[in-house]
Scaffold this motif. Sequence first.
Motif, PDB file in Angstrom:
ATOM      1  N   GLU A  87     -30.773  -1.124   5.130  1.00 50.11           N
ATOM      2  CA  GLU A  87     -29.797  -0.247   4.970  1.00 50.11           C
ATOM      3  C   GLU A  87     -30.426   1.351   4.691  1.00 50.11           C
ATOM      4  N   ARG A 105     -29.469   4.416   6.899  1.00 50.48           N
ATOM      5  CA  ARG A 105     -28.862   5.937   6.546  1.00 50.48           C
ATOM      6  C   ARG A 105     -29.739   7.070   6.479  1.00 50.48           C
ATOM      7  N   PRO A 116     -20.684   9.116   5.956  1.00 52.68           N
ATOM      8  CA  PRO A 116     -20.670   7.860   5.531  1.00 52.68           C
ATOM      9  C   PRO A 116     -19.677   6.860   6.044  1.00 52.68           C
ATOM     10  N   ALA A 124     -20.940   3.252   7.667  1.00 54.11           N
ATOM     11  CA  ALA A 124     -20.726   2.075   6.809  1.00 54.11           C
ATOM     12  C   ALA A 124     -20.614   0.762   7.660  1.00 54.11           C
ATOM     13  N   GLU A 146     -23.018  -2.594   7.950  1.00 52.82           N
ATOM     14  CA  GLU A 146     -22.432  -3.765   7.669  1.00 52.82           C
ATOM     15  C   GLU A 146     -22.877  -4.966   8.871  1.00 52.82           C
TER      16      GLU A 146
END
Length: 85
Positions: free
Chosen positions: A45, A49, A57, A61, A65
């Motif tokens: 993750e 990012r 964001p 996201a 996921e």
Amino acid sequence: RVDLAEQANDSIAADTAASLARSFRGTLAPIRRIILESHTPQECETRIREFYADWSPARVAPLIEEALLAHAANGSTVNTRQPLS
């Protein structure tokens, strides 16, 4: 049998991981390598990012996921089972 169940689970996970990894193409291609090189979900993750820091964001996201699903599936295909004592 436990062995047969584990083999079936590993087979399903391997197919899922490959399928999800193939879905990351074009501008998302780096995610495949991030998934394969990350040792933990948190690392996966964080690296996503950082790589897509210029994306919103809301846009990142769903990528995270899907990548975490692929990371989990990929990790379950690695033989980490310990013998019972």
